[in-house]
Design a protein around this motif. Structure first.
Motif, PDB file in Angstrom:
ATOM      1  N   LEU A  25       0.811  -1.217   0.000  1.00 41.48           N
ATOM      2  CA  LEU A  25       0.000   0.000   0.000  1.00 41.48           C
ATOM      3  C   LEU A  25       0.846   1.270   0.000  1.00 41.48           C
ATOM      4  O   LEU A  25       0.326   2.357  -0.247  1.00 41.48           O
ATOM      5  N   GLU A  26       2.119   1.135   0.263  1.00 39.01           N
ATOM      6  CA  GLU A  26       3.007   2.289   0.189  1.00 39.01           C
ATOM      7  C   GLU A  26       3.165   2.766  -1.256  1.00 39.01           C
ATOM      8  O   GLU A  26       3.508   3.914  -1.494  1.00 39.01           O
TER       9      GLU A  26
ATOM     10  N   ILE B 134      -0.669  -2.238  -9.378  1.00 37.48           N
ATOM     11  CA  ILE B 134       0.460  -2.990  -8.826  1.00 37.48           C
ATOM     12  C   ILE B 134       0.087  -3.574  -7.472  1.00 37.48           C
ATOM     13  O   ILE B 134       0.376  -4.746  -7.185  1.00 37.48           O
ATOM     14  N   VAL B 135      -0.581  -2.796  -6.633  1.00 38.94           N
ATOM     15  CA  VAL B 135      -0.963  -3.271  -5.301  1.00 38.94           C
ATOM     16  C   VAL B 135      -1.891  -4.471  -5.414  1.00 38.94           C
ATOM     17  O   VAL B 135      -1.676  -5.511  -4.776  1.00 38.94           O
ATOM     18  N   ILE B 136      -2.917  -4.373  -6.229  1.00 42.96           N
ATOM     19  CA  ILE B 136      -3.884  -5.472  -6.374  1.00 42.96           C
ATOM     20  C   ILE B 136      -3.228  -6.695  -7.006  1.00 42.96           C
ATOM     21  O   ILE B 136      -3.427  -7.827  -6.549  1.00 42.96           O
ATOM     22  N   SER B 137      -2.425  -6.484  -8.041  1.00 36.25           N
ATOM     23  CA  SER B 137      -1.769  -7.601  -8.727  1.00 36.25           C
ATOM     24  C   SER B 137      -0.808  -8.346  -7.808  1.00 36.25           C
ATOM     25  O   SER B 137      -0.857  -9.576  -7.708  1.00 36.25           O
ATOM     26  N   LEU B 138       0.059  -7.601  -7.138  1.00 35.98           N
ATOM     27  CA  LEU B 138       1.036  -8.252  -6.267  1.00 35.98           C
ATOM     28  C   LEU B 138       0.372  -8.885  -5.044  1.00 35.98           C
ATOM     29  O   LEU B 138       0.772  -9.970  -4.613  1.00 35.98           O
ATOM     30  N   THR B 139      -0.638  -8.236  -4.480  1.00 37.30           N
ATOM     31  CA  THR B 139      -1.344  -8.820  -3.340  1.00 37.30           C
ATOM     32  C   THR B 139      -2.009 -10.127  -3.742  1.00 37.30           C
ATOM     33  O   THR B 139      -1.940 -11.124  -3.011  1.00 37.30           O
ATOM     34  N   THR B 140      -2.632 -10.161  -4.905  1.00 41.26           N
ATOM     35  CA  THR B 140      -3.269 -11.388  -5.391  1.00 41.26           C
ATOM     36  C   THR B 140      -2.234 -12.480  -5.627  1.00 41.26           C
ATOM     37  O   THR B 140      -2.429 -13.630  -5.200  1.00 41.26           O
ATOM     38  N   LEU B 141      -1.143 -12.144  -6.288  1.00 39.29           N
ATOM     39  CA  LEU B 141      -0.089 -13.124  -6.564  1.00 39.29           C
ATOM     40  C   LEU B 141       0.503 -13.676  -5.278  1.00 39.29           C
ATOM     41  O   LEU B 141       0.630 -14.904  -5.115  1.00 39.29           O
ATOM     42  N   ILE B 142       0.826 -12.809  -4.363  1.00 36.16           N
ATOM     43  CA  ILE B 142       1.440 -13.257  -3.113  1.00 36.16           C
ATOM     44  C   ILE B 142       0.448 -14.080  -2.285  1.00 36.16           C
ATOM     45  O   ILE B 142       0.826 -15.085  -1.674  1.00 36.16           O
ATOM     46  N   THR B 143      -0.816 -13.693  -2.280  1.00 28.61           N
ATOM     47  CA  THR B 143      -1.828 -14.458  -1.555  1.00 28.61           C
ATOM     48  C   THR B 143      -1.957 -15.863  -2.121  1.00 28.61           C
ATOM     49  O   THR B 143      -2.030 -16.847  -1.373  1.00 28.61           O
ATOM     50  N   VAL B 144      -1.969 -15.984  -3.441  1.00 25.35           N
ATOM     51  CA  VAL B 144      -2.049 -17.308  -4.075  1.00 25.35           C
ATOM     52  C   VAL B 144      -0.824 -18.142  -3.705  1.00 25.35           C
ATOM     53  O   VAL B 144      -0.947 -19.334  -3.377  1.00 25.35           O
ATOM     54  N   LEU B 145       0.350 -17.533  -3.710  1.00 26.29           N
ATOM     55  CA  LEU B 145       1.568 -18.262  -3.351  1.00 26.29           C
ATOM     56  C   LEU B 145       1.565 -18.694  -1.884  1.00 26.29           C
ATOM     57  O   LEU B 145       1.988 -19.814  -1.558  1.00 26.29           O
TER      58      LEU B 145
END
Length: 183
Positions: A27-28, A34-45
């Motif tokens: 969120l910084e 980018i925030v939504i994409s990376l949060t989704t990717l990291i959550t899936v991982l």
């Protein structure tokens, strides 16, 4: 049966703590995509990792007294960090090193064998910065919360790094939220 609920709650706590930490970091950035994409990717991982590595066959807990050593580690580290020239990393390293030698006093003592990891978990709590730590009651509460989750997460994250830091981070976040709600 109750043990499985505590174990499940500990896993949920760790997942939510990791998710909150990663989301706060992302969120910084000002770019929403980018925030939504990376949060989704990291959550899936993270979910994939939990499904792949969490095949706990036996539920076991640390003894109750380890909570006291988590609190002691937090208080000692906080004191060294806030009232001596040592920074938080050196304070935690000093307390962790001293704690690592305690089992050598009596190699047959199960109590002494449990001290180093519990105190080191507390060290991470005690590394909190001055603007977060209001007074020692905050450290004690955060240490108690970390101690409870430490007791319930004995069989979690074997071979995966970051367990103690994640527990400490989550306990400081929960303590901060409680302080915010109650004030």
């Amino acid at each position: 049966m109750r043990q499985k609920y505590f174990h499940f709650f500990s896993i949920i706590f760790l997942v939510l703590t990791q998710f909150a930490f990663i989301t706060a970091l992302l969120l910084e950035h000002k770019n929403v995509f980018i925030v939504i994409s990376l949060t989704t990717l990291i959550t899936v991982l993270i979910i994939y990792t939990y499904i792949k590595f969490f095949k706990v066959k036996e539920v076991d807990f640390e003894p109750f007294y380890v909570m006291i050593f988590v609190i002691i580690g937090a208080l000692l580290t906080s004191y060294l960090h806030l009232f001596t020239p040592l920074n938080s990393v050196l304070a935690a390293a000093l307390i962790g090193t001293v704690a690592s030698f305690l089992p050598d006093l009596n190699k047959k003592s199960k109590v002494l064998q449990n001290i180093p990891n519990a105190m080191y978990c507390g060290c991470f709590v005690g590394m909190s910065q001055k603007h977060i730590v209001i007074d020692y009651s905050f450290i004690i509460i955060a240490g108690m919360i970390a101690g409870v989750f430490y007791m319930f997460s004995k069989n979690l994250f074997h071979g995966v790094g970051g367990k103690l830091g994640t527990l400490a981070f989550g306990s400081v976040v929960i303590s901060s939220l409680l302080l915010l709600i109650l004030s």
